[in-house]
Design a protein around this motif. Structure first.
Motif: not given
Length: 184
Positions: A11-27
């Motif tokens: 869920a955190e990774l999905e939130d970060y993905q929604e709030l940034t211009y990154f994929t989960k892997k990039e995060i």
């Protein structure tokens, strides 16, 4: 370091993905870079606020004449110290995927040294001094440069640049996008 995947829930990774211009892997890659700045502190608390001195060890910032302002603008505390989320925001804005309008907004904030929502002659003087380093301009040359910038960009003749005026100038600079990015 262990598996960075275990640092965040899905869920955190999905939130970060929604709030940034990154994929989960990039995060996860950005988190690895954050972790490398102070492995012990980040291992103890992934939400640790790293001091400006640690953040400035980042290769992309070491030689940047605006490194302190970049960190200040992205710091949720305003002092240049960054949490992972602050760091992630910074890396996202400087990524290749961030739109030019977002980059322009942050560039404006970085160059607005007195934080009055305008870029005035004092801000321009600071920008030029930082860009020229040891090769400082004479007062006369500096004033001529500032006058030229305002002549070109200050559409309402108020001796300052609003964000709209700044964005208009940036739109004419094709290399702006390339100079406002960090490589992952």
């Amino acid at each position: 370091m262990g598996n960075t995947n275990t640092q965040f829930t899905e869920a955190e990774l999905e939130d970060y993905q929604e709030l940034t211009y990154f994929t989960k892997k990039e995060i996860l890659h950005v988190f690895k870079r954050f972790h490398l700045l102070d492995p012990d502190a980040v291992r103890l608390d992934k939400n640790v606020r790293l001091p400006l001195s640690k953040i400035l060890e980042l290769q992309e910032l070491k030689v940047n004449p605006f490194k302190d302002r970049i960190c200040q603008v992205f710091s949720s505390s305003g002092d240049g110290d960054l949490t992972f989320e602050d760091f992630l925001d910074m890396m996202s804005v400087f990524s290749d995927n961030a739109p030019k309008t977002v980059k322009a907004e942050y560039a404006f904030r970085i160059y607005d040294f007195n934080e009055d929502d305008f870029i005035d002659s004092a801000d321009l003087r600071e920008v030029v001094n930082r860009l020229t380093g040891d090769q400082q301009l004479t007062d006369e040359d500096m004033q001529q440069l500032i006058d030229n910038i305002f002549e070109e960009a200050d559409l309402d003749d108020d001796d300052s640049l609003s964000f709209a005026e700044f964005e208009h100038v940036i739109s004419k600079a094709p290399d702006f996008i390339n100079s406002f990015r960090f490589r992952l």
